[in-house]
Scaffold this active site. Structure first.
Site, PDB file in Angstrom:
ATOM      1  N   TYR A   1     -19.680 -95.053  32.529  1.00 31.52           N
ATOM      2  CA  TYR A   1     -19.350 -95.538  33.877  1.00 31.52           C
ATOM      3  C   TYR A   1     -19.609 -97.043  34.011  1.00 31.52           C
ATOM      4  O   TYR A   1     -20.017 -97.522  35.054  1.00 31.52           O
ATOM      5  CB  TYR A   1     -20.108 -94.730  34.941  1.00 31.52           C
TER       6      TYR A   1
ATOM      7  N   CYS B   1     -18.530-112.756  45.591  1.00 35.24           N
ATOM      8  CA  CYS B   1     -18.908-113.146  46.952  1.00 35.24           C
ATOM      9  C   CYS B   1     -19.200-111.930  47.812  1.00 35.24           C
ATOM     10  O   CYS B   1     -18.468-111.630  48.770  1.00 35.24           O
ATOM     11  CB  CYS B   1     -17.810-113.995  47.554  1.00 35.24           C
ATOM     12  N   GLU B   2     -20.222-111.210  47.451  1.00 36.36           N
ATOM     13  CA  GLU B   2     -20.673-110.026  48.201  1.00 36.36           C
ATOM     14  C   GLU B   2     -22.187-109.948  48.016  1.00 36.36           C
ATOM     15  O   GLU B   2     -22.683-110.142  46.899  1.00 36.36           O
ATOM     16  CB  GLU B   2     -20.112-108.727  47.587  1.00 36.36           C
TER      17      GLU B   2
ATOM     18  N   ARG C   1     -21.984 -88.858  30.552  1.00 38.56           N
ATOM     19  CA  ARG C   1     -23.086 -89.813  30.558  1.00 38.56           C
ATOM     20  C   ARG C   1     -24.105 -89.588  29.429  1.00 38.56           C
ATOM     21  O   ARG C   1     -24.515 -90.527  28.758  1.00 38.56           O
ATOM     22  CB  ARG C   1     -23.807 -89.716  31.901  1.00 38.56           C
TER      23      ARG C   1
ATOM     24  N   PRO D   1     -19.956 -82.917  29.029  1.00 39.65           N
ATOM     25  CA  PRO D   1     -20.864 -84.041  29.292  1.00 39.65           C
ATOM     26  C   PRO D   1     -20.183 -85.385  29.068  1.00 39.65           C
ATOM     27  O   PRO D   1     -19.320 -85.514  28.185  1.00 39.65           O
ATOM     28  CB  PRO D   1     -21.975 -83.836  28.255  1.00 39.65           C
TER      29      PRO D   1
ATOM     30  N   GLY E   1     -22.728 -83.365  33.729  1.00 34.16           N
ATOM     31  CA  GLY E   1     -23.808 -83.678  34.656  1.00 34.16           C
ATOM     32  C   GLY E   1     -25.156 -83.981  34.039  1.00 34.16           C
ATOM     33  O   GLY E   1     -26.078 -84.398  34.764  1.00 34.16           O
TER      34      GLY E   1
HETATM   35  N1  LLP Z   1     -16.755 -82.747  34.493  1.00 31.13           N
HETATM   36  C1  LLP Z   1     -16.337 -83.020  35.742  1.00 31.13           C
HETATM   37  C2  LLP Z   1     -15.418 -82.101  36.412  1.00 31.13           C
HETATM   38  C3  LLP Z   1     -16.785 -84.170  36.403  1.00 31.13           C
HETATM   39  O1  LLP Z   1     -16.384 -84.440  37.643  1.00 31.13           O
HETATM   40  C4  LLP Z   1     -17.673 -85.072  35.734  1.00 31.13           C
HETATM   41  C5  LLP Z   1     -18.149 -86.298  36.383  1.00 31.13           C
HETATM   42  C6  LLP Z   1     -18.068 -84.753  34.415  1.00 31.13           C
HETATM   43  C7  LLP Z   1     -17.586 -83.586  33.835  1.00 31.13           C
HETATM   44  C8  LLP Z   1     -18.989 -85.622  33.629  1.00 31.13           C
HETATM   45  O2  LLP Z   1     -20.214 -85.801  34.257  1.00 31.13           O
HETATM   46  P1  LLP Z   1     -21.431 -86.489  33.473  1.00 31.13           P
HETATM   47  O3  LLP Z   1     -21.804 -85.587  32.323  1.00 31.13           O
HETATM   48  O4  LLP Z   1     -20.998 -87.823  32.984  1.00 31.13           O
HETATM   49  O5  LLP Z   1     -22.490 -86.595  34.490  1.00 31.13           O
HETATM   50  N2  LLP Z   1     -19.588 -92.903  38.340  1.00 31.13           N
HETATM   51  C9  LLP Z   1     -20.774 -92.090  38.534  1.00 31.13           C
HETATM   52  C10 LLP Z   1     -20.636 -90.718  37.922  1.00 31.13           C
HETATM   53  C11 LLP Z   1     -19.471 -89.938  38.458  1.00 31.13           C
HETATM   54  C12 LLP Z   1     -19.298 -88.615  37.772  1.00 31.13           C
HETATM   55  C13 LLP Z   1     -18.080 -87.908  38.221  1.00 31.13           C
HETATM   56  N3  LLP Z   1     -17.807 -86.671  37.551  1.00 31.13           N
HETATM   57  C14 LLP Z   1     -21.969 -92.857  37.965  1.00 31.13           C
HETATM   58  O6  LLP Z   1     -21.787 -93.956  37.471  1.00 31.13           O
HETATM   59  O7  LLP Z   1     -23.103 -92.388  38.065  1.00 31.13           O
END
Ligand code: LLP
Length: 410
Positions: free
Chosen positions: A362, A333-334, A266, A264, A229
């Site tokens: 992502y 086309c959106e 992102r 992590p 997150g």
């Molecule tokens: N662990 C779990 C259980 C998760 O569901 C996620 C992300 C992560 C770790 C990694 O989260 P991060 O560190 O990357 O924030 N497609 C969306 C983000 C969806 C994230 C879903 N779960 C975007 O492009 O913002």
């Protein structure tokens, strides 16, 4: 240490656009910072494969010493294909199927992150049947507000994710002496693109109380997985500070004898990647200027899906020209097919290459073939050397699965 525009221009000329380019030095720098920040918690880091699952990127992550968090049999297959050992792999996700669980048990992964009573029972039954040990952590829903976009907040009571604390306590008692399945700890994930430390602390408090209660009942709890997150500054502002998080968590975790894990995605990989795209047309419609490029929601869906705002810069901006306000749009086309709205760009023309920044997470993983566009290629730039890490899809790739089923002409 960001890539030089001339290098990116040369790469775009060689491999064509749309093209994802990842910068190994940036990844190494971020990995070193994250490891040193979380070292004070003695934390394990499982890179969230869903953010970027390119086989060569996963190999780099492995060499940097990270474990992995997967959410499907496909992501696990990617690790196996890259010859990455699966001992430090956690498996999250609300919908694990029987074949996926079997694959993970056979791979002897570290643990499953369990999201429901049905799933726990299914894992226990399959582990018994396969005579293989299963380890699991229960994903708790701590019901905190992560202050992020509603599509990527996950730790709230009305989300589909995790177990409420009472259900989790009951399950713990039910499965405490199962012969094939061991409950080793708890998991939480409050959301994605979180910029504040506070929601993690609120969640940690609730989860530590849960752990204390289980221990008071005589159960061993060894793992606390905080999920992922950590947000980044898409606007060029500050990233989430893992140092501040570690400082705040350290006193809470001191003396707890917990194996701490973070997942992590992102934060590690978004700033490592750019999406290169070529201007096709500059179109004037009334007062509006549209810059039509060869990328779009099929190559980068974050703007369309979440209103994600990525910086967009030309690789060779016209000198001394005054900025033009424009929408950068794709060929799909959106009306939601845009990459940037009301952006100030130096004047651009057909053939110019633009870079969309912070595209390493992502981006490629969320591409589609909508409107029958083949997916982009991916390149890894390391020092001044670069190489293809995924070739561009061909028309044959696009058609193969259906052509095989077409049958005769009648
Ligand atoms: N662990 C779990 C259980 C998760 O569901 C996620 C992300 C992560 C770790 C990694 O989260 P991060 O560190 O990357 O924030 N497609 C969306 C983000 C969806 C994230 C879903 N779960 C975007 O492009 O913002």
């Amino acid at each position: 240490m960001t890539p030089k525009p001339e290098t990116l221009t040369a790469i775009a000329a060689e491999f064509g656009t749309p093209l994802y380019v990842y910068h190994a030095d940036t990844l190494r720098r971020r990995a070193a910072r994250l490891k040193s920040a979380l070292a004070r918690l003695d934390a394990h880091i499982h890179f969230s494969v869903k953010a970027n699952s390119n086989l060569s990127v996963l190999r780099m992550m492995h060499r940097l010493g990270f474990g992995f968090d997967v959410v499907s049999g496909g992501e696990l297959a990617r690790l196996q294909t890259a010859n990455i050992p699966t001992g430090e792999v956690s498996f999250a996700g609300v919908g694990k199927t029987v074949p996926e669980i079997r694959r993970a048990l056979a791979a002897n992964i570290d643990y499953f992150t369990v999201e429901s009573a049905g799933e726990l029972a299914r894992i226990a039954a399959l582990a018994t049947e396969m005579a293989l040990p299963a380890r699991a952590v229960l994903r708790l829903n701590p019901n905190v507000d992560a202050h992020t976009h509603k599509y990527i907040t996950t730790g709230h009571a009305e989300n589909k994710f995790g177990l409420d604390l009472d259900t989790a306590a009951t399950l713990w008692r039910q499965f405490s002496d199962h012969p094939a399945l061991t409950l080793v700890g708890v998991h939480l994930h409050i959301g994605s693109q979180v910029r504040l430390v506070e929601p993690y602390l609120l969640a940690a408090k609730k989860v530590l109380a849960f752990i204390a209660a289980r221990r008071a009942e005589g159960f061993a709890v060894e793992t606390l997985d905080f999920g992922g997150g950590f947000g980044i500054g898409y606007d060029g502002g500050d990233d989430f500070s893992p140092e501040m998080l570690a400082d705040a968590l350290q006193p809470m975790l001191a003396g707890q004898s917990l194996r701490v894990v973070f997942e992590p995605g992102r934060w590690l990989i978004a700033p490592v990647g750019v999406l290169l795209m070529t201007v096709q047309y500059v179109k004037q419609a009334g007062k509006k200027t549209f810059v039509v490029v060869d990328a779009g929601m099929h190559t980068m869906i974050r703007p369309a899906l979440y209103g994600g705002e990525h910086r967009i810069v030309p690789l060779s901006p016209a000198a001394d020209a005054s900025a033009v306000v424009c929408d950068v749009v794709g060929p799909i086309c959106e009306s939601s097919d845009f990459l940037g709205k009301d952006r100030e760009l130096p004047p651009v023309q057909s053939g110019d290459v633009l870079a969309l920044l912070d595209a390493g997470a992502y981006g490629m993983v969320m591409t589609s073939n909508y409107n029958s566009h083949p997916r982009p290629a991916e390149v890894l730039l390391d020092g001044d050397r670069y190489r293809l890490v995924r070739r561009r899809e061909t028309m044959d790739d696009l058609l193969a699965a259906e052509r095989a089923c077409l049958g005769g002409d009648d």
